[in-house]
Design a protein around this motif. Structure first.
Motif, PDB file in Angstrom:
ATOM      1  N   LYS A 248     -13.413 -18.770   5.197  1.00 48.86           N
ATOM      2  CA  LYS A 248     -11.999 -18.440   5.123  1.00 48.86           C
ATOM      3  C   LYS A 248     -11.758 -16.966   4.770  1.00 48.86           C
ATOM      4  N   VAL A 249     -12.815 -16.251   4.406  1.00 45.76           N
ATOM      5  CA  VAL A 249     -12.698 -14.827   4.088  1.00 45.76           C
ATOM      6  C   VAL A 249     -12.874 -14.031   5.376  1.00 45.76           C
ATOM      7  N   ASN A 250     -11.773 -13.490   5.886  1.00 47.89           N
ATOM      8  CA  ASN A 250     -11.778 -12.732   7.136  1.00 47.89           C
ATOM      9  C   ASN A 250     -10.746 -11.609   7.067  1.00 47.89           C
ATOM     10  N   PRO A 251     -10.938 -10.558   7.846  1.00 51.11           N
ATOM     11  CA  PRO A 251      -9.848  -9.580   7.981  1.00 51.11           C
ATOM     12  C   PRO A 251      -8.615 -10.264   8.563  1.00 51.11           C
ATOM     13  N   VAL A 252      -7.453  -9.960   8.010  1.00 55.39           N
ATOM     14  CA  VAL A 252      -6.199 -10.509   8.521  1.00 55.39           C
ATOM     15  C   VAL A 252      -5.728  -9.689   9.724  1.00 55.39           C
ATOM     16  N   VAL A 253      -5.968  -8.390   9.648  1.00 57.41           N
ATOM     17  CA  VAL A 253      -5.543  -7.463  10.695  1.00 57.41           C
ATOM     18  C   VAL A 253      -6.727  -7.197  11.628  1.00 57.41           C
ATOM     19  N   PRO A 254      -6.518  -7.218  12.941  1.00 57.83           N
ATOM     20  CA  PRO A 254      -7.609  -6.923  13.873  1.00 57.83           C
ATOM     21  C   PRO A 254      -8.322  -5.623  13.508  1.00 57.83           C
ATOM     22  N   THR A 255      -9.644  -5.712  13.414  1.00 59.62           N
ATOM     23  CA  THR A 255     -10.462  -4.590  12.969  1.00 59.62           C
ATOM     24  C   THR A 255     -11.504  -4.267  14.040  1.00 59.62           C
ATOM     25  N   GLN A 256     -11.551  -3.007  14.416  1.00 58.70           N
ATOM     26  CA  GLN A 256     -12.495  -2.558  15.445  1.00 58.70           C
ATOM     27  C   GLN A 256     -13.465  -1.568  14.827  1.00 58.70           C
ATOM     28  N   LEU A 257     -14.743  -1.853  14.947  1.00 55.11           N
ATOM     29  CA  LEU A 257     -15.784  -1.004  14.370  1.00 55.11           C
ATOM     30  C   LEU A 257     -16.587  -0.381  15.502  1.00 55.11           C
ATOM     31  N   ILE A 258     -16.636   0.955  15.505  1.00 54.33           N
ATOM     32  CA  ILE A 258     -17.346   1.678  16.551  1.00 54.33           C
ATOM     33  C   ILE A 258     -18.584   2.320  15.944  1.00 54.33           C
ATOM     34  N   VAL A 259     -19.749   2.034  16.509  1.00 52.99           N
ATOM     35  CA  VAL A 259     -21.000   2.609  16.012  1.00 52.99           C
ATOM     36  C   VAL A 259     -21.194   3.973  16.683  1.00 52.99           C
ATOM     37  N   ASP A 260     -20.833   5.029  15.958  1.00 53.99           N
ATOM     38  CA  ASP A 260     -21.017   6.365  16.535  1.00 53.99           C
ATOM     39  C   ASP A 260     -21.278   7.442  15.507  1.00 53.99           C
ATOM     40  N   HIS A 261     -20.943   7.222  14.232  1.00 55.21           N
ATOM     41  CA  HIS A 261     -21.007   8.310  13.269  1.00 55.21           C
ATOM     42  C   HIS A 261     -22.398   8.550  12.694  1.00 55.21           C
ATOM     43  N   SER A 262     -23.298   7.609  12.858  1.00 60.03           N
ATOM     44  CA  SER A 262     -24.616   7.734  12.237  1.00 60.03           C
ATOM     45  C   SER A 262     -25.722   7.957  13.256  1.00 60.03           C
ATOM     46  N   LEU A 263     -25.360   8.280  14.490  1.00 62.54           N
ATOM     47  CA  LEU A 263     -26.351   8.379  15.553  1.00 62.54           C
ATOM     48  C   LEU A 263     -26.908   9.803  15.678  1.00 62.54           C
TER      49      LEU A 263
ATOM     50  N   HIS B 188     -28.324  -5.246  12.932  1.00 63.90           N
ATOM     51  CA  HIS B 188     -28.323  -6.712  12.831  1.00 63.90           C
ATOM     52  C   HIS B 188     -27.128  -7.182  12.006  1.00 63.90           C
ATOM     53  N   PHE B 189     -26.879  -6.502  10.881  1.00 65.04           N
ATOM     54  CA  PHE B 189     -25.742  -6.882  10.037  1.00 65.04           C
ATOM     55  C   PHE B 189     -24.424  -6.651  10.779  1.00 65.04           C
ATOM     56  N   ILE B 190     -24.295  -5.488  11.439  1.00 63.82           N
ATOM     57  CA  ILE B 190     -23.054  -5.186  12.153  1.00 63.82           C
ATOM     58  C   ILE B 190     -22.780  -6.224  13.231  1.00 63.82           C
ATOM     59  N   ASN B 191     -23.808  -6.588  13.973  1.00 64.37           N
ATOM     60  CA  ASN B 191     -23.631  -7.595  15.034  1.00 64.37           C
ATOM     61  C   ASN B 191     -23.343  -8.975  14.452  1.00 64.37           C
ATOM     62  N   TRP B 192     -23.883  -9.246  13.269  1.00 66.06           N
ATOM     63  CA  TRP B 192     -23.590 -10.524  12.593  1.00 66.06           C
ATOM     64  C   TRP B 192     -22.109 -10.597  12.243  1.00 66.06           C
ATOM     65  N   THR B 193     -21.525  -9.480  11.796  1.00 63.82           N
ATOM     66  CA  THR B 193     -20.107  -9.500  11.406  1.00 63.82           C
ATOM     67  C   THR B 193     -19.219  -9.852  12.591  1.00 63.82           C
ATOM     68  N   LYS B 194     -19.649  -9.448  13.787  1.00 65.32           N
ATOM     69  CA  LYS B 194     -18.842  -9.713  14.980  1.00 65.32           C
ATOM     70  C   LYS B 194     -18.731 -11.209  15.250  1.00 65.32           C
ATOM     71  N   THR B 195     -19.768 -11.950  14.943  1.00 63.32           N
ATOM     72  CA  THR B 195     -19.753 -13.397  15.167  1.00 63.32           C
ATOM     73  C   THR B 195     -19.311 -14.163  13.929  1.00 63.32           C
ATOM     74  N   ALA B 196     -19.567 -13.598  12.742  1.00 59.90           N
ATOM     75  CA  ALA B 196     -19.278 -14.330  11.503  1.00 59.90           C
ATOM     76  C   ALA B 196     -17.813 -14.235  11.087  1.00 59.90           C
ATOM     77  N   PHE B 197     -17.186 -13.091  11.339  1.00 58.39           N
ATOM     78  CA  PHE B 197     -15.812 -12.861  10.913  1.00 58.39           C
ATOM     79  C   PHE B 197     -14.854 -12.989  12.098  1.00 58.39           C
ATOM     80  N   LYS B 198     -13.699 -13.532  11.832  1.00 62.90           N
ATOM     81  CA  LYS B 198     -12.613 -13.490  12.806  1.00 62.90           C
ATOM     82  C   LYS B 198     -11.949 -12.116  12.744  1.00 62.90           C
ATOM     83  N   ASN B 199     -11.333 -11.730  13.834  1.00 64.52           N
ATOM     84  CA  ASN B 199     -10.586 -10.469  13.900  1.00 64.52           C
ATOM     85  C   ASN B 199     -11.457  -9.227  13.782  1.00 64.52           C
ATOM     86  N   VAL B 200     -12.745  -9.337  14.071  1.00 63.39           N
ATOM     87  CA  VAL B 200     -13.628  -8.169  14.053  1.00 63.39           C
ATOM     88  C   VAL B 200     -14.222  -7.978  15.441  1.00 63.39           C
TER      89      VAL B 200
END
Length: 339
Positions: free
Chosen positions: A107-122, A150-162
Motif C-alpha cells: 500500500k506504500v506507493n507514490p500518489v503522484v505519477p513519478t518518472q525516473l530517468i537514468v542519466d545523471h550517473s553515467l 536491479h533496484f531501480i528496475n525493481w521499483t518499476k514493478t514493485a511500486f504503482k505510479n513509477v
C-alpha cells in the motif's frame, strides 16, 4: 478533486474546470488580466484546493498579493537517478517498517505519477569514433551498476505510479520535452494542464511547451510524490516582450546568450518569466527550449512560453498521438492558455 465549476469541455468527451468563471465570480473581468502562470495556478486551485481556502487563495492571484501560502499540486514528479533513487529507497524502507508492524507494504506507493530517468550517473569510456561505442559503453554501465540498476528496475514493478526510463535513451530534459510531457493531461474524465517538479535545476527546460516545471530538492520532490501539496506564495511574474525575428546566421545559442546577459542585468532571480509578443512566433520550439534550459543561468525559477501553433507543430513532429495534439489545442483555447 472538487466538483464546483466542473463542466464539459466542448468538442471532447472530457470535462474541465472553468477557472474563468471561478475567478470572475470574485472580481468580474479579473481572469482576462491574469498572467499565464496565474491562470495555471488558478486552475490547480479550482480543481484541487480545499473549498474553504479557495476564495482567499484565488484572491492572492487576482490582487497580486504574496501574503498567504496557497497549495499547488503538481501533476508529475520527474527525477534523475541520483535523487530519484534515494527517494525510492526511502519508500522501500517505509515498506519494511510497515511490514514489521504487520501492515501491508504494497500500500506504500507514490500518489503522484513519478518518472525516473537514468542519466545523471553515467560515464563515457569509449568515444563516438570507436566502433560499437554505444553498445560498449552500455555494457560497462550495466556491469558497474548491476545492483543499482536491479533496484531501480525493481521499483518499476514493485511500486504503482513509477515509470523508469532506462539508460541509453537520452538525458532527462530532452526526454521530458520530446516524449513525457502531454502538455494537457486527461485523467478520470478531466482535462487539466501538465505541471511538474523535477530534481534538477534545468527542469524548466520543458517550460518551452507552456508547462510550469520547476527544479526542487529531493525532499520536496518526495513530499509531492506522496501527494502532499507544495505550498507557495505568489512569485514575482515578469513579462519579457520579444520583438523582431532572428537574422540570417543567428543561432539559438546566440539568442540565449544575449538574453541571459540581459536578464542577469535585470535581476530576475526567483521570478517566473513569461516570454510573449510577436517575436515569439519566430522562435521554434527548439529555440524556446534553448532559452528555457538556461533558466538557472539567469536565476529565474521558471521561464514560460504560451501554447501556440509552434507548440502544436512540435507535438506533431515528436510523434504525440493526434487525439492528444488536438486536445492540447482545444483545451488551451477554451481555458485561455493559447497565446
Amino acid at each position: 478533486m472538487n466538483t464546483q465549476y466542473r463542466k464539459a469541455l466542448p468538442g471532447t468527451q472530457l470535462d474541465y474546470f472553468d477557472t474563468q468563471e471561478a475567478v470572475d465570480a470574485i472580481e468580474p473581468g479579473a481572469y482576462a488580466k491574469l498572467p499565464y502562470c496565474s491562470r495555471v495556478f488558478a486552475e490547480n486551485l479550482v480543481r484541487r484546493c480545499s473549498p474553504h481556502m479557495l476564495t482567499d487563495s484565488l484572491k492572492q492571484l487576482i490582487e497580486r498579493k504574496s501574503d498567504l501560502d496557497f497549495p499547488w499540486y503538481p501533476a508529475r514528479v520527474v527525477c534523475h537517478d541520483i535523487l530519484g533513487q534515494t527517494a525510492l529507497v526511502d519508500l522501500a524502507g517505509l515498506r519494511d517498517a510497515i511490514a514489521e508492524k504487520g501492515g501491508d507494504p504494497s500500500k506504500v506507493n507514490p500518489v503522484v505519477p513519478t518518472q525516473l530517468i537514468v542519466d545523471h550517473s553515467l560515464a563515457v569510456e569509449h568515444a563516438g569514433f570507436e566502433k560499437d561505442a554505444f553498445e560498449r559503453n552500455r555494457a560497462i554501465e550495466d556491469r558497474r551498476n548491476e545492483d543499482r540498476f536491479h533496484f531501480i528496475n525493481w521499483t518499476k514493478t514493485a511500486f504503482k505510479n513509477v515509470d523508469v526510463i532506462q539508460p541509453g535513451n537520452g538525458i532527462m530534459h530532452q526526454i521530458n520535452l520530446e516524449r513525457m510531457s502531454p502538455v494537457v493531461h486527461s485523467l478520470n474524465g478531466v482535462a487539466f494542464p501538465d505541471t511538474l517538479v523535477g530534481t534538477d535545476s534545468h527542469t524548466p527546460h520543458v517550460d518551452a511547451l507552456g508547462v510550469i516545471a520547476i527544479g526542487v530538492g529531493g525532499l520536496e520532490a518526495e513530499s509531492v510524490m506522496l501527494g502532499r501539496a507544495s505550498y507557495m506564495r505568489l512569485p514575482e511574474i515578469v513579462g519579457v516582450e520579444v520583438t523582431g525575428k532572428p537574422q540570417p546566421g543567428i543561432t539559438a545559442t546566440d539568442i540565449v546568450l544575449a538574453l541571459t546577459e540581459y536578464l542577469r542585468a535585470q535581476k530576475v532571480v526567483s521570478s517566473y518569466l513569461e516570454f510573449y509578443g510577436e517575436g515569439t512566433t519566430h522562435l521554434t520550439l527548439g529555440d524556446r527550449a534553448t532559452i528555457t534550459n538556461m533558466t538557472p543561468e539567469y536565476g529565474a525559477t521558471a521561464a514560460m512560453f504560451y501554447i501556440d501553433r509552434q507548440t502544436i507543430d512540435y507535438l506533431t513532429l515528436t510523434g504525440r498521438d493526434d487525439a492528444q495534439v488536438k486536445l492540447v489545442e482545444t483545451y488551451a483555447k477554451q481555458a485561455g492558455l493559447w497565446a
